[in-house]
Each structure stands twice: as structure tokens, then as C-alpha cells.
Scaffold this active site. Structure first.
Site, PDB file in Angstrom:
ATOM      1  N   PHE A  13     -42.868  34.999  17.286  1.00  0.00           N
ATOM      2  CA  PHE A  13     -41.792  35.657  18.045  1.00  0.00           C
ATOM      3  C   PHE A  13     -40.920  36.463  17.083  1.00  0.00           C
ATOM      4  O   PHE A  13     -39.716  36.338  17.053  1.00  0.00           O
ATOM      5  CB  PHE A  13     -40.969  34.591  18.802  1.00  0.00           C
ATOM      6  CG  PHE A  13     -40.007  35.167  19.802  1.00  0.00           C
ATOM      7  CD1 PHE A  13     -40.448  35.969  20.841  1.00  0.00           C
ATOM      8  CD2 PHE A  13     -38.651  34.904  19.704  1.00  0.00           C
ATOM      9  CE1 PHE A  13     -39.557  36.511  21.763  1.00  0.00           C
ATOM     10  CE2 PHE A  13     -37.741  35.435  20.622  1.00  0.00           C
ATOM     11  CZ  PHE A  13     -38.199  36.235  21.653  1.00  0.00           C
ATOM     12  N   THR A  97     -48.418  36.729  14.554  1.00  0.00           N
ATOM     13  CA  THR A  97     -47.860  36.102  13.353  1.00  0.00           C
ATOM     14  C   THR A  97     -48.113  37.048  12.164  1.00  0.00           C
ATOM     15  O   THR A  97     -48.855  38.033  12.289  1.00  0.00           O
ATOM     16  CB  THR A  97     -48.491  34.719  13.090  1.00  0.00           C
ATOM     17  OG1 THR A  97     -49.899  34.866  12.952  1.00  0.00           O
ATOM     18  CG2 THR A  97     -48.185  33.742  14.213  1.00  0.00           C
ATOM     19  N   LYS A 126     -53.676  41.441  11.570  1.00  0.00           N
ATOM     20  CA  LYS A 126     -54.989  41.900  11.109  1.00  0.00           C
ATOM     21  C   LYS A 126     -55.730  40.841  10.303  1.00  0.00           C
ATOM     22  O   LYS A 126     -56.943  40.875  10.172  1.00  0.00           O
ATOM     23  CB  LYS A 126     -54.824  43.129  10.202  1.00  0.00           C
ATOM     24  CG  LYS A 126     -54.109  44.281  10.867  1.00  0.00           C
ATOM     25  CD  LYS A 126     -53.690  45.337   9.846  1.00  0.00           C
ATOM     26  CE  LYS A 126     -52.689  46.290  10.424  1.00  0.00           C
ATOM     27  NZ  LYS A 126     -51.327  45.769  10.497  1.00  0.00           N
ATOM     28  N   GLY A 208     -36.040  52.760   7.358  1.00  0.00           N
ATOM     29  CA  GLY A 208     -36.692  51.625   8.044  1.00  0.00           C
ATOM     30  C   GLY A 208     -38.153  51.909   8.370  1.00  0.00           C
ATOM     31  O   GLY A 208     -38.779  51.194   9.161  1.00  0.00           O
ATOM     32  N   GLU A 211     -41.498  49.001   4.753  1.00  0.00           N
ATOM     33  CA  GLU A 211     -40.940  47.664   4.643  1.00  0.00           C
ATOM     34  C   GLU A 211     -40.329  47.478   3.258  1.00  0.00           C
ATOM     35  O   GLU A 211     -40.630  48.238   2.330  1.00  0.00           O
ATOM     36  CB  GLU A 211     -42.044  46.636   4.863  1.00  0.00           C
ATOM     37  CG  GLU A 211     -42.525  46.639   6.302  1.00  0.00           C
ATOM     38  CD  GLU A 211     -43.638  45.658   6.530  1.00  0.00           C
ATOM     39  OE1 GLU A 211     -43.710  44.656   5.805  1.00  0.00           O
ATOM     40  OE2 GLU A 211     -44.435  45.913   7.440  1.00  0.00           O
ATOM     41  N   ASP A 222     -53.430  48.423   3.966  1.00  0.00           N
ATOM     42  CA  ASP A 222     -53.251  48.429   5.423  1.00  0.00           C
ATOM     43  C   ASP A 222     -54.258  49.382   6.077  1.00  0.00           C
ATOM     44  O   ASP A 222     -54.920  49.028   7.059  1.00  0.00           O
ATOM     45  CB  ASP A 222     -51.809  48.838   5.760  1.00  0.00           C
ATOM     46  CG  ASP A 222     -51.574  48.908   7.258  1.00  0.00           C
ATOM     47  OD1 ASP A 222     -51.478  47.843   7.885  1.00  0.00           O
ATOM     48  OD2 ASP A 222     -51.506  50.040   7.794  1.00  0.00           O
ATOM     49  N   LYS A 226     -57.603  48.549   8.676  1.00  0.00           N
ATOM     50  CA  LYS A 226     -57.852  49.223   9.959  1.00  0.00           C
ATOM     51  C   LYS A 226     -59.236  49.874   9.993  1.00  0.00           C
ATOM     52  O   LYS A 226     -59.975  49.731  10.965  1.00  0.00           O
ATOM     53  CB  LYS A 226     -56.753  50.264  10.219  1.00  0.00           C
ATOM     54  CG  LYS A 226     -55.392  49.616  10.476  1.00  0.00           C
ATOM     55  CD  LYS A 226     -54.271  50.647  10.421  1.00  0.00           C
ATOM     56  CE  LYS A 226     -52.913  49.973  10.647  1.00  0.00           C
ATOM     57  NZ  LYS A 226     -51.794  50.862  10.293  1.00  0.00           N
TER      58      LYS A 226
END
Ligand code: NAP
Length: 342
Positions: A13, A97, A126, A208, A211, A222, A226
């Protein structure tokens, strides 16, 4: 049309998980009306335990409790519930998560347990898919459940859906893409405003976009995750990250940018997977693109993917917002498409 009630369980969450809940609250009635699906959130797992109500959690209260695992504690207190062991008794798991590319992290066990309990899975994270793609897919196939992961394959930019549905029947020969909004923003700023890599990264962090720890983005990892998932899904490979040649953008200097500008070209971080006579190659690296390449003009945080097929020619898709709400929307799209009754 008879509505079908779908019980949703969410793991994580955090920023995106909470946006997903917000979308359920905002869009619930429209989804019911348009697609004949009533999405009911019955459980949310956080770091400290699982919040569960078989009659559906109160979304407004949950959102008012804030974000993260602490919000689940607060909701439980408010409703005099106690957090419990996670139970997988819904129709679909939405997995959100943190991404752990070393061993899949908590996501891997959540996904496997959901599959064992005959739940469909929609993953945003991922790690589990990158580390255990074939295990997950084999388990899902054996139990006859479905796994979708638009959120893990460039989210709001449709990639997997296009390959799976819009190009069905074609042989996809090659997939090329700008799959990471942060690095594209950095390279755009280096080209357009003549910033150094460090200046462009700081600007992305101030806004923003990047990160605080941008390592996964700038190292190309990353993008590699993908393109790896796209290759395994659409080019029938069974690869892991170790099979991907990865070069990030950290080494790009203003001189490199000037040189490519002088040649009328643009440097972009390109992720590609392509068939060769002896198999499929997968790589991520900065590439100097000709101005007329469909990927050359993709600026800022935008992304793009370019499919090369045997029957339908080339298909290039550009855009897709790069923010948590858009990522949550990609997971919502997957859930809708799994259960829609139109
Ligand atoms: N941010 C994006 O735009 C975006 C886009 C596409 C995909 N994704 C992927 O979506 C996932 C979530 O991203 P995010 O930005 O929402 O990250 P985040 O804000 O860090 O949220 C992750 C949440 O997972 C919780 N968590 C950690 N361990 C857990 C466990 N064992 N069981 C249950 N919950 C646990 C964390 O708890 P605490 O609150 O206690 O820390 C946190 O609330 C990541 O895998 C990310 O790669 C993100």
C-alpha cells in the site's frame, strides 16, 4: 448486463498501491456500468500484516489513513480489526511491493501463493517476473490462471497488450523502445538545455521525476527489466537479466551530446530485443539515432516502443504518462481486461 463481483487483494500500500485504491474509489461506478465488473477490495497486505474484510474494505477510510504499512495499522485500529497472516481468497492479486531484482522479494511469494490459490495476478512490481518468469508462467498455466504485468512493462505506455493482442498472428522480429521516462528526461535536458549529466539528474530529482536513489534507472537496469519481460513474453525467450547487455547513461558527457548534435543525431537510451540466426539478443545502451527515427523525437518523460513484424509492418507507440497514478491505471486496465463482460 449482470454485474460480476470481483474480489481484489492488494499487496503493498505504497505510492502506487494507494493510487490503485484511489482509482477503485473514483472509477468504481463507471467501471461497473461500462464493463459489468464490480471491483471489491477485500484485503491489503503491508509489511506488518494483512488487513482483511470479506465484505469489502471501506476505501474512503483506508485512503484517509494515509500511505504505506502504517496506514493499514491505523485502519485496523479504526475498525477494531487486527492485522493477520495474508490469505489468498480473492479473484485477483494486484502486486505492488518494492521491486527486488536479486531474488524477487516478497512479490515472488505473494504471486506464487496467489496462483496456488487459483487467483489471477496483475503485477506492478518487476522483481518476481524478472527473476522467475518461467516458474510463474508455468505455475499459472498448470492451474489455469492468468498473469498480466502492464505495470511492469512501461505501465501507461501500452507494450505488452499491443504485442499480445494487436499484433496477434504476426511474428515479432524486433522490439525497440525508450522504456524509462527518467533517463529520457535526463538526456532530453542534456540535449536541449546543454546541461551536464549531474545537472540534469539533480533537476529530475528536484522535480520528483527521478527517485532519491536513481541507480536502477540511470544504470539502464529498469529498462533492461522491461525489455527482458517483453522478450520473454513476445519473442518466446527464457532469459534472465544476466542475458541482457546493459549500458546506462551515467557515462554520457556534454561532449558526446555536442558530437551527436553536430551530426544531426540524438542520443537516446534504447532497449532492444531482436531475432538473429542463432537466437534473440537483448540489450540496453545509449544509441545515436537519426533524426527521422520514430524514437528520436520522444522527449522529456515520454516513452515509446517500436515493433517490427512480418505481417503488419512496423508499429510505433509513443507517450503514456510516467507517474504513479498512470502506473496504477495500467494495473486497473489489466484487471478490467481480465474480467470485462462487454
Ligand atoms: N512508482 C511508479 O511510478 C511505478 C511505476 C511502475 C511500476 N512500479 C512498481 O510498483 C511497485 C510499487 O512502487 P511504489 O512506488 O508504490 O513503491 P513504494 O511507495 O515503496 O511502496 C511499496 C509498498 O510495499 C510495502 N511493502 C514492503 N514490503 C512488503 C511486504 N513484505 N508485504 C507487503 N507490503 C510490503 C511497503 O511498506 P512500507 O510502507 O512499510 O514501506 C510500501 O508501502 C514497485 O515494485 C515499483 O517498481 C512503480
Amino acid at each position: 448486463m449482470m454485474n460480476r463481483k470481483i474480489n481484489v487483494i492488494l499487496t503493498g500500500f505504497g505510492t502506487v498501491g494507494r493510487e490503485f485504491v484511489r482509482l477503485l474509489e473514483e472509477k468504481g461506478p463507471t467501471i461497473q456500468q461500462t464493463y459489468g465488473v464490480e471491483l471489491q477490495l477485500v484485503g491489503v497486505a503491508g509489511r506488518n500484516g494483512f488487513l482483511y474484510d470479506p465484505d469489502g474494505l471501506d476505501l474512503e477510510t483506508l485512503l484517509a489513513c494515509g500511505k504505506g504499512s502504517a496506514a493499514l495499522d491505523q485502519y485496523a485500529k479504526h475498525h477494531q480489526l487486527s492485522l493477520q497472516e495474508t490469505v489468498f481468497c480473492g479473484d485477483v492479486l494486484v502486486e505492488s511491493t518494492p521491486t527486488d531484482i536479486v531474488d524477487g522479494g516478497p512479490a515472488l511469494s505473494y504471486i506464487m501463493r496467489a496462483i496456488d490459490n487459483q487467483m489471477d495476478v496483475v503485477a506492478l512490481s518487476k522483481g518476481a517476473l524478472v527473476t522467475a518468469y518461467r516458474d510463474i508462467m508455468n505455475a499459472a498455466k498448470a492451474i489455469k490462471v492468468r498473469v498480466r504485468y502492464s505495470g511492469a512493462t512501461a505501465a501507461a505506455l501500452p507494450t505488452l497488450d499491443v504485442g499480445m493482442y494487436s499484433l496477434a498472428g504476426c511474428r515479432i522480429e524486433r522490439i525497440e523502445g525508450i522504456l524509462n521516462g527518467t533517463t529520457n528526461y535526463i538526456l532530453t535536458k542534456m540535449h536541449e538545455d546543454r546541461l551536464t549529466f549531474e545537472q540534469a539528474l539533480s533537476l529530475a530529482q528536484e522535480k520528483g521525476i527521478a527517485e532519491t536513489n536513481p541507480a536502477l534507472d540511470i544504470s539502464g537496469t529498469d529498462s533492461a527489466c522491461k525489455i527482458l519481460l517483453l522478450a520473454n513474453s513476445l519473442l518466446d525467450t527464457d532469459c534472465t537479466l544476466r542475458d541482457v547487455r546493459i549500458v546506462g547513461v551515467e557515462g554520457i558527457t556534454p561532449k558526446d551530446i555536442e558530437r551527436s548534435r553536430a551530426r544531426g543525431k540524438r542520443i537516446k537510451l534504447i532497449a532492444k530485443a531482436y531475432r538473429e540466426s542463432d537466437g534473440v539478443s537483448i540489450e540496453v545502451s545509449p544509441v545515436e539515432l537519426e533524426q527521422d527515427s520514430p524514437l528520436a523525437g520522444i522527449a522529456g518523460t515520454n516513452k515509446g516502443v517500436w515493433f517490427h513484424t512480418d505481417l503488419m509492418g512496423t508499429v510505433c507507440i509513443v507517450g503514456g504518462a510516467s507517474h504513479p497514478r498512470a502506473a496504477a491505471a495500467a494495473a486497473l486496465k489489466d484487471v478490467i481486461n481480465l474480467f470485462r463482460r462487454d
